[in-house]
Design a protein around this motif. Sequence first.
Motif, PDB file in Angstrom:
ATOM      1  N   GLY A  45       0.776  -1.233   0.000  1.00  0.00           N
ATOM      2  CA  GLY A  45       0.000   0.000   0.000  1.00  0.00           C
ATOM      3  C   GLY A  45       0.804   1.279   0.000  1.00  0.00           C
ATOM      4  O   GLY A  45       0.279   2.344   0.327  1.00  0.00           O
ATOM      5  N   GLN A  46       2.078   1.216  -0.409  1.00  0.00           N
ATOM      6  CA  GLN A  46       2.894   2.425  -0.444  1.00  0.00           C
ATOM      7  C   GLN A  46       2.653   3.200  -1.730  1.00  0.00           C
ATOM      8  O   GLN A  46       2.359   2.623  -2.780  1.00  0.00           O
ATOM      9  CB  GLN A  46       4.389   2.049  -0.333  1.00  0.00           C
ATOM     10  CG  GLN A  46       4.753   1.373   0.978  1.00  0.00           C
ATOM     11  CD  GLN A  46       6.192   0.879   0.988  1.00  0.00           C
ATOM     12  OE1 GLN A  46       6.713   0.435  -0.024  1.00  0.00           O
ATOM     13  NE2 GLN A  46       6.837   0.961   2.142  1.00  0.00           N
ATOM     14  N   HIS A  47       2.766   4.518  -1.659  1.00  0.00           N
ATOM     15  CA  HIS A  47       2.645   5.361  -2.852  1.00  0.00           C
ATOM     16  C   HIS A  47       3.946   5.251  -3.655  1.00  0.00           C
ATOM     17  O   HIS A  47       5.033   5.528  -3.123  1.00  0.00           O
ATOM     18  CB  HIS A  47       2.407   6.815  -2.453  1.00  0.00           C
ATOM     19  CG  HIS A  47       1.209   7.009  -1.568  1.00  0.00           C
ATOM     20  ND1 HIS A  47      -0.049   6.574  -1.911  1.00  0.00           N
ATOM     21  CD2 HIS A  47       1.088   7.592  -0.346  1.00  0.00           C
ATOM     22  CE1 HIS A  47      -0.903   6.883  -0.949  1.00  0.00           C
ATOM     23  NE2 HIS A  47      -0.238   7.493   0.012  1.00  0.00           N
ATOM     24  N   VAL A  48       3.840   4.851  -4.926  1.00  0.00           N
ATOM     25  CA  VAL A  48       5.040   4.598  -5.714  1.00  0.00           C
ATOM     26  C   VAL A  48       5.054   5.432  -6.992  1.00  0.00           C
ATOM     27  O   VAL A  48       4.016   5.682  -7.613  1.00  0.00           O
ATOM     28  CB  VAL A  48       5.183   3.099  -6.068  1.00  0.00           C
ATOM     29  CG1 VAL A  48       5.249   2.251  -4.818  1.00  0.00           C
ATOM     30  CG2 VAL A  48       4.056   2.624  -6.976  1.00  0.00           C
ATOM     31  N   LEU A  49       6.249   5.869  -7.349  1.00  0.00           N
ATOM     32  CA  LEU A  49       6.508   6.519  -8.631  1.00  0.00           C
ATOM     33  C   LEU A  49       7.624   5.713  -9.286  1.00  0.00           C
ATOM     34  O   LEU A  49       8.755   5.710  -8.807  1.00  0.00           O
ATOM     35  CB  LEU A  49       6.929   7.976  -8.430  1.00  0.00           C
ATOM     36  CG  LEU A  49       7.426   8.745  -9.660  1.00  0.00           C
ATOM     37  CD1 LEU A  49       6.403   8.729 -10.786  1.00  0.00           C
ATOM     38  CD2 LEU A  49       7.778  10.183  -9.289  1.00  0.00           C
ATOM     39  N   ALA A  50       7.292   5.000 -10.363  1.00  0.00           N
ATOM     40  CA  ALA A  50       8.237   4.059 -10.960  1.00  0.00           C
ATOM     41  C   ALA A  50       8.533   4.427 -12.409  1.00  0.00           C
ATOM     42  O   ALA A  50       7.613   4.721 -13.174  1.00  0.00           O
ATOM     43  CB  ALA A  50       7.685   2.638 -10.892  1.00  0.00           C
ATOM     44  N   ILE A  51       9.803   4.414 -12.756  1.00  0.00           N
ATOM     45  CA  ILE A  51      10.245   4.682 -14.123  1.00  0.00           C
ATOM     46  C   ILE A  51      10.913   3.414 -14.640  1.00  0.00           C
ATOM     47  O   ILE A  51      11.971   3.008 -14.150  1.00  0.00           O
ATOM     48  CB  ILE A  51      11.237   5.870 -14.189  1.00  0.00           C
ATOM     49  CG1 ILE A  51      10.638   7.114 -13.556  1.00  0.00           C
ATOM     50  CG2 ILE A  51      11.626   6.154 -15.629  1.00  0.00           C
ATOM     51  CD1 ILE A  51      11.016   7.335 -12.109  1.00  0.00           C
ATOM     52  N   LEU A  52      10.267   2.766 -15.595  1.00  0.00           N
ATOM     53  CA  LEU A  52      10.811   1.555 -16.200  1.00  0.00           C
ATOM     54  C   LEU A  52      10.818   1.703 -17.707  1.00  0.00           C
ATOM     55  O   LEU A  52       9.882   2.268 -18.294  1.00  0.00           O
ATOM     56  CB  LEU A  52       9.972   0.323 -15.832  1.00  0.00           C
ATOM     57  CG  LEU A  52      10.031  -0.166 -14.389  1.00  0.00           C
ATOM     58  CD1 LEU A  52       8.917   0.464 -13.583  1.00  0.00           C
ATOM     59  CD2 LEU A  52       9.897  -1.677 -14.337  1.00  0.00           C
ATOM     60  N   ALA A  53      11.843   1.176 -18.332  1.00  0.00           N
ATOM     61  CA  ALA A  53      11.957   1.254 -19.791  1.00  0.00           C
ATOM     62  C   ALA A  53      10.766   0.587 -20.454  1.00  0.00           C
ATOM     63  O   ALA A  53      10.197  -0.374 -19.935  1.00  0.00           O
ATOM     64  CB  ALA A  53      13.251   0.584 -20.252  1.00  0.00           C
ATOM     65  N   THR A  54      10.373   1.110 -21.610  1.00  0.00           N
ATOM     66  CA  THR A  54       9.313   0.484 -22.396  1.00  0.00           C
ATOM     67  C   THR A  54       9.687  -0.968 -22.679  1.00  0.00           C
ATOM     68  O   THR A  54      10.788  -1.260 -23.109  1.00  0.00           O
ATOM     69  CB  THR A  54       9.121   1.236 -23.721  1.00  0.00           C
ATOM     70  OG1 THR A  54       8.802   2.589 -23.437  1.00  0.00           O
ATOM     71  CG2 THR A  54       8.002   0.621 -24.536  1.00  0.00           C
ATOM     72  N   GLY A  55       8.751  -1.875 -22.389  1.00  0.00           N
ATOM     73  CA  GLY A  55       9.036  -3.289 -22.555  1.00  0.00           C
ATOM     74  C   GLY A  55       9.703  -3.904 -21.342  1.00  0.00           C
ATOM     75  O   GLY A  55      10.076  -5.078 -21.365  1.00  0.00           O
ATOM     76  N   GLY A  56       9.817  -3.138 -20.249  1.00  0.00           N
ATOM     77  CA  GLY A  56      10.495  -3.630 -19.058  1.00  0.00           C
ATOM     78  C   GLY A  56       9.587  -4.285 -18.032  1.00  0.00           C
ATOM     79  O   GLY A  56       9.988  -4.484 -16.889  1.00  0.00           O
ATOM     80  N   GLY A  57       8.360  -4.621 -18.431  1.00  0.00           N
ATOM     81  CA  GLY A  57       7.451  -5.289 -17.495  1.00  0.00           C
ATOM     82  C   GLY A  57       6.741  -4.335 -16.560  1.00  0.00           C
ATOM     83  O   GLY A  57       6.426  -4.693 -15.428  1.00  0.00           O
ATOM     84  N   LYS A  58       6.451  -3.147 -17.043  1.00  0.00           N
ATOM     85  CA  LYS A  58       5.832  -2.113 -16.206  1.00  0.00           C
ATOM     86  C   LYS A  58       4.423  -2.485 -15.770  1.00  0.00           C
ATOM     87  O   LYS A  58       4.068  -2.319 -14.606  1.00  0.00           O
ATOM     88  CB  LYS A  58       5.847  -0.801 -16.995  1.00  0.00           C
ATOM     89  CG  LYS A  58       5.189   0.393 -16.338  1.00  0.00           C
ATOM     90  CD  LYS A  58       5.617   1.692 -17.004  1.00  0.00           C
ATOM     91  CE  LYS A  58       5.369   1.722 -18.493  1.00  0.00           C
ATOM     92  NZ  LYS A  58       3.974   2.059 -18.839  1.00  0.00           N
TER      93      LYS A  58
END
Length: 396
Positions: free
Chosen positions: A57-70
């Motif tokens: 339940g944590q607030h997350v800001l995630a940056i993952l490469a396109t195609g990286g399983g986002k």
Amino acid sequence: LISELRDAPCEREDCQYCQTTHDPRHELKRYFGFPDFRYEQPGESLQHDIVLAGMRGQHVLAILATGGGKSLCYQLPALNRFHRNGSLTVIVSPLQSLMKDQVDGLLERNVQCAATLNGLLTMPERAEVLEKIQMGDVGILLVSPEQFRNKAFRRAIRQRQVGAWIFDEAHCLSKWGSDFRPDYLYVSRFIREYTGDHLLAQIGCFTATAKPDVLADIQCHFKESLGIKFKVFPGGYERTNLHFDVLPCIRAEKWSRTDRLLHEHLDSQEGGAVVFVSSRKSAEELSDFLIGQGWPCKHFHAGLEPNTKTDIQDDFKAGQLRIIVATNAFGMGVDKADIRLVVHADIPGSLENYLQEAGRAGRDQGDARCVLLYDPQDIETQFGMSERSKLSIRDI
């Protein structure tokens, strides 16, 4: 008390409930059939850490490469929440094609609790989805930000406990983002009204292309509107399986050069290709040319009827079409694993758009090529289109 027992892991090693329901790897295998997450290097998995934060339940800001399983990083906690307490995860997404791909992908894995509300649905289909939401049969709901102004949609989700609000392609929240959507900003206002005096559900923001000023804008927006601070997961942008080229090419040669590239990359292997152009007219004309060269090809742009878009997407994913000639209406949406070639016959409007569109290639982790056919005149053409677009927005 029940919520505390269900939703807060006790961390005891002999607790069977925590070792299963609160374990990301167990849930990954249960819902997706994968034995483990992707690892950047031994002992380090960004996917695992993001999923764990989501499940807690944590607030997350995630940056993952396109195609990286986002998408897995928010789908898995959503399925886990629905199993634990029946709560709804609302995923705000910018494109109809992207929403459809995600729901279709979950259905292929026999996950029946996902649905979407968008313009591709007929009125009876929309009514059916709204009823399923109210009845508690939907655990993952993908919607466009414009839906939050719709009374029927607002009424439906007010019948439910929302476990998380997820913003996919979160750079659309930022005025510095390449795809700024004003209605995205309204969503946080709705969340504040929906929450009232109750505990705020998890907020998750996911993107593949956010620059530092865009990330700062996203964080500032949510701090001001909802008073939250994100746990940031800064993944990289690099895709080592993609090979990039810029080929000088005058406009008169672009169609024949595209045809040659397609033969180079598709004659000797399975898979498909996407060719991006800057206008609907160009998409239609280049598609007609490639069909004349014997390629199983269709054009795709925002002017097509919803059922036509759906049929084209389905045929492309199934391999009945090998080539799509598209405007950027297709850019963030398709999730076909074996695209071996992406050609930009026209330059895109921004570097962010280019990364999104080129990132359609090689999502199966196999080698793929991304080629930009460059004519210096393209810059003037793109600049003129951008200025006309800004003028029409101001006029509205």
